[in-house]
Design an enzyme around this catalytic site. Structure first.
Site, PDB file in Angstrom:
ATOM      1  N   LYS A  74      -1.310   8.383   1.723  1.00 46.99           N
ATOM      2  CA  LYS A  74      -1.577   6.977   2.017  1.00 46.99           C
ATOM      3  C   LYS A  74      -2.763   6.812   2.953  1.00 46.99           C
ATOM      4  O   LYS A  74      -3.017   5.710   3.431  1.00 46.99           O
ATOM      5  CB  LYS A  74      -0.323   6.332   2.633  1.00 46.99           C
ATOM      6  CG  LYS A  74       0.882   6.337   1.710  1.00 46.99           C
ATOM      7  CD  LYS A  74       2.152   5.954   2.441  1.00 46.99           C
ATOM      8  CE  LYS A  74       3.367   6.208   1.562  1.00 46.99           C
ATOM      9  NZ  LYS A  74       4.635   6.134   2.342  1.00 46.99           N
ATOM     10  N   ASN A  80       8.627   3.476  -0.317  1.00 45.48           N
ATOM     11  CA  ASN A  80      10.000   3.092  -0.629  1.00 45.48           C
ATOM     12  C   ASN A  80      10.204   2.686  -2.089  1.00 45.48           C
ATOM     13  O   ASN A  80      11.235   2.990  -2.679  1.00 45.48           O
ATOM     14  CB  ASN A  80      10.430   1.955   0.301  1.00 45.48           C
ATOM     15  CG  ASN A  80      11.929   1.897   0.446  1.00 45.48           C
ATOM     16  OD1 ASN A  80      12.613   2.926   0.347  1.00 45.48           O
ATOM     17  ND2 ASN A  80      12.459   0.713   0.650  1.00 45.48           N
ATOM     18  N   ARG A 132      14.802   3.088   5.832  1.00 42.67           N
ATOM     19  CA  ARG A 132      14.355   2.156   4.793  1.00 42.67           C
ATOM     20  C   ARG A 132      15.514   1.880   3.869  1.00 42.67           C
ATOM     21  O   ARG A 132      16.456   2.676   3.770  1.00 42.67           O
ATOM     22  CB  ARG A 132      13.188   2.749   3.981  1.00 42.67           C
ATOM     23  CG  ARG A 132      12.126   3.456   4.785  1.00 42.67           C
ATOM     24  CD  ARG A 132      11.399   2.547   5.744  1.00 42.67           C
ATOM     25  NE  ARG A 132      10.745   1.457   5.046  1.00 42.67           N
ATOM     26  CZ  ARG A 132       9.596   1.562   4.396  1.00 42.67           C
ATOM     27  NH1 ARG A 132       8.964   2.709   4.368  1.00 42.67           N
ATOM     28  NH2 ARG A 132       9.065   0.530   3.792  1.00 42.67           N
ATOM     29  N   PRO A 162       0.773  -1.229   0.000  1.00 41.30           N
ATOM     30  CA  PRO A 162       0.000   0.000   0.000  1.00 41.30           C
ATOM     31  C   PRO A 162       0.808   1.286   0.000  1.00 41.30           C
ATOM     32  O   PRO A 162       0.906   1.960   1.000  1.00 41.30           O
ATOM     33  CB  PRO A 162      -0.848  -0.126   1.274  1.00 41.30           C
ATOM     34  CG  PRO A 162      -0.065  -1.026   2.163  1.00 41.30           C
ATOM     35  CD  PRO A 162       0.845  -1.820   1.318  1.00 41.30           C
ATOM     36  N   GLU A 163       1.368   1.679  -1.129  1.00 34.81           N
ATOM     37  CA  GLU A 163       1.831   3.058  -1.279  1.00 34.81           C
ATOM     38  C   GLU A 163       0.655   3.862  -1.853  1.00 34.81           C
ATOM     39  O   GLU A 163      -0.419   3.311  -2.101  1.00 34.81           O
ATOM     40  CB  GLU A 163       3.069   3.127  -2.190  1.00 34.81           C
ATOM     41  CG  GLU A 163       4.283   2.489  -1.528  1.00 34.81           C
ATOM     42  CD  GLU A 163       5.576   2.669  -2.297  1.00 34.81           C
ATOM     43  OE1 GLU A 163       5.806   3.767  -2.822  1.00 34.81           O
ATOM     44  OE2 GLU A 163       6.360   1.707  -2.374  1.00 34.81           O
TER      45      GLU A 163
END
Length: 248
Positions: free
Chosen positions: A50, A160, A237, A2-3
């Site tokens: 988001k 990311n 990340r 889920p981006e």
DNA sequence: AGGCCATGTCAAC
DNA sequence: TTGACCTGGCCTC
């Protein structure tokens, strides 16, 4: 995964299915109080970065954030039994959407809703996003551009995978600092060009001719030049970059 | 069958 | 800096 592009995809789909309809609301898991929403009409479903927002007639908005593991299960038969861990089910006579394992699912009054919107930067997938503001917020960020684009208060919706691919497409190194307005504008143009493709396809698209391929994200070698992709931790990340196509 | 990691974020230490 | 969230996909056994 889920981006922002997938959150917008959920919003678009659920808006079409739920908006203007009276819904049944339930929380099989019991960690959300569905009573203020059960039997009321949904007036809209929207994505902001988001975050998902359900607007319901006569009740506070519902704020949902999937986090890393949250997901929706869609049931074409709304009488289908939900999984026991389902936090929230919203159903019409035609369809049910089950929300599983979100990090957030809460009622949000007008003030909290305004605060949430104010905390988020421009979203490349929203029509109301202003390019000038996007450039201002990115150039004002003190730190590497790879940290800036993950900061949801700078730009909202990038995660990311998009970070890796958008910076590659723009030829920017994630560790680059002091990005000027021209580079910031080019990165924004790239985001607004590619992320809608990803929303429509349901996956990150960084090469429309090869929708399943990535340039550097999770790759051993750069798909363009074959150089070994560098990886390191940036803003907690894993960052990915090609040393040739994204010079220092 | 079971372990580990993942596209995210925040509260608690 | 770490745990929580408590799923799904991929890998190894």
């Amino acid at each position: 995964m889920p981006e922002g592009h997938l959150i917008h995809r959920h919003a678009d789909e659920q808006h079409a299915a739920l908006s203007g309809r009276v819904v049944r609301a339930a929380s099989p898991q019991g960690r959300f109080d569905p009573r203020p929403y059960d039997g009321r009409a949904v007036t809209g479903v929207e994505a902001v970065g988001k975050h998902l927002l359900y607007h319901v007639d006569g009740a506070p908005a519902i704020h949902v954030h999937l986090g890393m593991r949250g997901l929706f299960l869609r049931h074409a038969d709304p009488s289908a039994a939900p999984k026991p861990g389902t936090r929230l089910r919203l159903a019409t006579d035609e369809v049910a959407y089950d929300l599983i394992a979100p990090i957030q699912c809460e009622p949000l009054g007008p003030q909290a809703l305004a605060a949430l919107r104010a905390s988020l930067g421009p979203d490349p997938l929203r029509r109301d996003a202003a390019r000038s503001e996007a450039v201002e917020r990115l150039t004002a960020f003190r730190g590497p551009v790879g940290a800036a684009v993950l900061d949801q208060g700078v730009w909202a919706g990038i995660g990311n995978a998009w970070r890796a691919e958008l910076l590659f497409l723009t030829g920017l190194h994630p560790a680059a600092r002091g990005i000027g307005p021209d580079a910031a504008a080019r990165l924004w143009e790239t985001a607004t060009a590619y992320m809608p493709l990803g929303r429509d396809a349901g996956q990150v698209i960084s090469d429309p001719d090869a929708p399943d391929e990535r340039w550097v994200y999770k790759r051993e070698r750069c798909r363009r030049c074959g150089a070994a992709v560098r990886t390191w931790q940036l803003a907690s990340r894993t960052a990915y970059a090609c040393p040739v196509d994204q010079p220092g």
